[in-house]
Design a protein around this motif. Structure first.
Motif, PDB file in Angstrom:
ATOM      1  N   ALA A  67       0.763   3.986  -3.003  1.00  0.00           N
ATOM      2  CA  ALA A  67       0.411   5.357  -2.623  1.00  0.00           C
ATOM      3  C   ALA A  67       1.520   6.316  -3.021  1.00  0.00           C
ATOM      4  O   ALA A  67       1.278   7.399  -3.568  1.00  0.00           O
ATOM      5  CB  ALA A  67       0.149   5.428  -1.126  1.00  0.00           C
ATOM      6  N   PRO A 121      -4.312   2.684   3.825  1.00  0.00           N
ATOM      7  CA  PRO A 121      -5.483   2.433   2.966  1.00  0.00           C
ATOM      8  C   PRO A 121      -6.313   3.688   2.714  1.00  0.00           C
ATOM      9  O   PRO A 121      -6.730   3.949   1.580  1.00  0.00           O
ATOM     10  CB  PRO A 121      -6.272   1.374   3.760  1.00  0.00           C
ATOM     11  N   PHE A 122      -6.545   4.469   3.771  1.00  0.00           N
ATOM     12  CA  PHE A 122      -7.310   5.706   3.601  1.00  0.00           C
ATOM     13  C   PHE A 122      -6.531   6.691   2.731  1.00  0.00           C
ATOM     14  O   PHE A 122      -7.104   7.360   1.864  1.00  0.00           O
ATOM     15  CB  PHE A 122      -7.602   6.337   4.964  1.00  0.00           C
ATOM     16  N   SER A 123      -5.212   6.804   2.956  1.00  0.00           N
ATOM     17  CA  SER A 123      -4.381   7.727   2.173  1.00  0.00           C
ATOM     18  C   SER A 123      -4.411   7.365   0.699  1.00  0.00           C
ATOM     19  O   SER A 123      -4.576   8.231  -0.168  1.00  0.00           O
ATOM     20  CB  SER A 123      -2.935   7.699   2.681  1.00  0.00           C
ATOM     21  N   LEU A 124      -4.255   6.066   0.389  1.00  0.00           N
ATOM     22  CA  LEU A 124      -4.264   5.617  -1.000  1.00  0.00           C
ATOM     23  C   LEU A 124      -5.606   5.914  -1.656  1.00  0.00           C
ATOM     24  O   LEU A 124      -5.670   6.433  -2.777  1.00  0.00           O
ATOM     25  CB  LEU A 124      -3.952   4.123  -1.061  1.00  0.00           C
ATOM     26  N   GLY A 125      -6.701   5.594  -0.959  1.00  0.00           N
ATOM     27  CA  GLY A 125      -8.027   5.862  -1.500  1.00  0.00           C
ATOM     28  C   GLY A 125      -8.279   7.344  -1.713  1.00  0.00           C
ATOM     29  O   GLY A 125      -8.857   7.746  -2.726  1.00  0.00           O
ATOM     30  N   PHE A 126      -7.829   8.163  -0.762  1.00  0.00           N
ATOM     31  CA  PHE A 126      -8.023   9.612  -0.868  1.00  0.00           C
ATOM     32  C   PHE A 126      -7.271  10.171  -2.072  1.00  0.00           C
ATOM     33  O   PHE A 126      -7.806  10.982  -2.842  1.00  0.00           O
ATOM     34  CB  PHE A 126      -7.536  10.293   0.421  1.00  0.00           C
ATOM     35  N   VAL A 131      -6.237   8.620  -4.837  1.00  0.00           N
ATOM     36  CA  VAL A 131      -6.852   8.166  -6.093  1.00  0.00           C
ATOM     37  C   VAL A 131      -8.152   8.926  -6.358  1.00  0.00           C
ATOM     38  O   VAL A 131      -8.418   9.352  -7.493  1.00  0.00           O
ATOM     39  CB  VAL A 131      -7.115   6.646  -6.035  1.00  0.00           C
ATOM     40  N   LEU A 132      -8.962   9.125  -5.325  1.00  0.00           N
ATOM     41  CA  LEU A 132     -10.233   9.838  -5.490  1.00  0.00           C
ATOM     42  C   LEU A 132     -10.005  11.284  -5.930  1.00  0.00           C
ATOM     43  O   LEU A 132     -10.679  11.774  -6.854  1.00  0.00           O
ATOM     44  CB  LEU A 132     -11.013   9.814  -4.174  1.00  0.00           C
ATOM     45  N   GLY A 179       0.822  -1.211   0.000  1.00  0.00           N
ATOM     46  CA  GLY A 179       0.000   0.000   0.000  1.00  0.00           C
ATOM     47  C   GLY A 179       0.850   1.252   0.000  1.00  0.00           C
ATOM     48  O   GLY A 179       0.535   2.233  -0.689  1.00  0.00           O
ATOM     49  N   THR A 193       1.321   9.129  -6.073  1.00  0.00           N
ATOM     50  CA  THR A 193       1.598  10.517  -5.703  1.00  0.00           C
ATOM     51  C   THR A 193       2.734  11.088  -6.532  1.00  0.00           C
ATOM     52  O   THR A 193       2.640  12.193  -7.080  1.00  0.00           O
ATOM     53  CB  THR A 193       1.945  10.618  -4.203  1.00  0.00           C
TER      54      THR A 193
END
Length: 335
Positions: free
Chosen positions: A69, A289-294, A296-297, A65, A73
């Motif tokens: 991420a 996980p939250f950082s990666l999703g944020f 990408v979003l 992850g 970035t």
């Protein structure tokens, strides 16, 4: 992620082999087609994904992850850097068949500089944990600056040579035209630089500024030097092909700077929270996980809104142009 010296050496050797293969395949100056650029872009993305799979098999989910991420970035920051590359190419009127050589050298310089910055960052972090406060504050300030530049038109400005580059040109002299891929020539009995060397120095010097943003950003996602280095390497090595693939699309990514400012600000806050946590303050930390999703979003939303705004602007310009063409005809028909 516990990485032995042998794995480090093997990774560096493999990356050097990939860079060498890329260089020799495209060593002959030529205009890069969209098909060629697209093929190699896919190749580099697939290689990055395969490396990420290897990280998962040998390191587990968390390092994987962190790698993706960091990779996403750094890739998004690299796309923003392409705006500057476009300005530099235009400033020095680089012939299209030589642009890939300039970009190759620029990527090599960037890789070396990133490696040095990563090593320095790892040494500082291991000794001074409070440096995360500085990294976080710097990223938040950079995010604010990106927003201000975007409001002013940002990338529409012309590239201005640095004082150091002007001093180098004055010291050694510059030929009046390009001489293929040569960097030095004899002119009037004096050895002078060619414009090819000047543009390479311009791109190389901007790589230093790029690293000031990207290295703190990825250290906000992972403290593992191995992940930091490999994520940067894979993001940079596809940059040359990406330049030719989305060159025409860059002008349509009108909201990219806003998206990057949100990402850098988010990582800056993440760094500050991490620093507070390390200091014993009970604050929530933001997981990978939250950082990666944020990330990408934000990039997905930014790309969608950019393309939509560009399409709307193009329709408006066509309608205005059509109105100017039809206006005199309608006036004339009533006479």
């Amino acid at each position: 992620m516990n990485v032995s010296l042998s794995v480090w050496l093997l990774t560096v050797a493999a990356l050097c082999a990939l860079v060498a293969a890329d260089f020799f395949i495209g060593r002959k100056p030529h205009d890069v087609s969209v098909r060629e650029a697209g093929t190699w872009t896919v190749v580099w993305v697939v290689l990055a994904c395969l490396f990420g799979l290897g990280v998962f098999l040998f390191g587990g989910g968390r390092p994987t992850g962190e790698f993706f991420a960091g990779y996403i970035t750094e890739k998004s920051l690299s796309v923003d850097n392409l705006f500057v590359f476009v300005l530099i190419m235009g400033k020095f009127a680089v012939p299209s068949q030589y642009q890939q050589r300039v970009l190759m050298v620029g990527v090599l310089v960037a890789l070396v500089l990133r490696a040095l910055f990563i090593a320095a960052g790892a040494a500082i972090i291991s000794t001074f944990s409070w440096v995360f406060y500085l990294f976080g504050a710097f990223l938040i300030w950079t995010a604010w600056k990106l927003i201000q530049d975007a409001k002013k038109g940002g990338h529409e400005e012309e590239y201005e040579e640095s004082k150091l580059l002007k001093a180098v040109e004055k010291r050694f002299g510059v030929a009046d035209r390009y001489h293929g891929t040569k960097l030095w020539i004899e002119q009037n009995g004096k050895r002078v630089m060619t414009p090819m060397l000047v543009v390479m120095l311009a791109i190389g010097s901007t790589d230093v500024l790029f690293a000031l943003d990207s290295i703190p950003a990825i250290y906000g996602l992972t403290e593992d030097p191995y992940i930091v280095f490999t994520a940067n390497a894979f993001a940079l090595m596809g940059l040359r092909q990406l330049y030719f693939l989305i060159g025409g699309l860059l002008k349509k990514l009108v909201h990219l700077s806003y998206g990057l400012s949100v990402i850098l600000g988010f990582i800056g806050v993440k760094l500050v929270l991490h620093a507070l946590h390390e200091s014993g303050v009970h604050v929530p930390e933001i997981g990978i996980p939250f950082s990666l999703g944020f990330i990408v979003l934000v990039l997905a939303v930014t790309t969608f809104t950019s393309l939509r705004a560009s399409a709307r602007q193009e329709r408006q310009e066509r309608q205005e142009g059509q109105g100017r063409q039809d206006g005199p005809a309608r006036d004339g028909s009533t006479v």
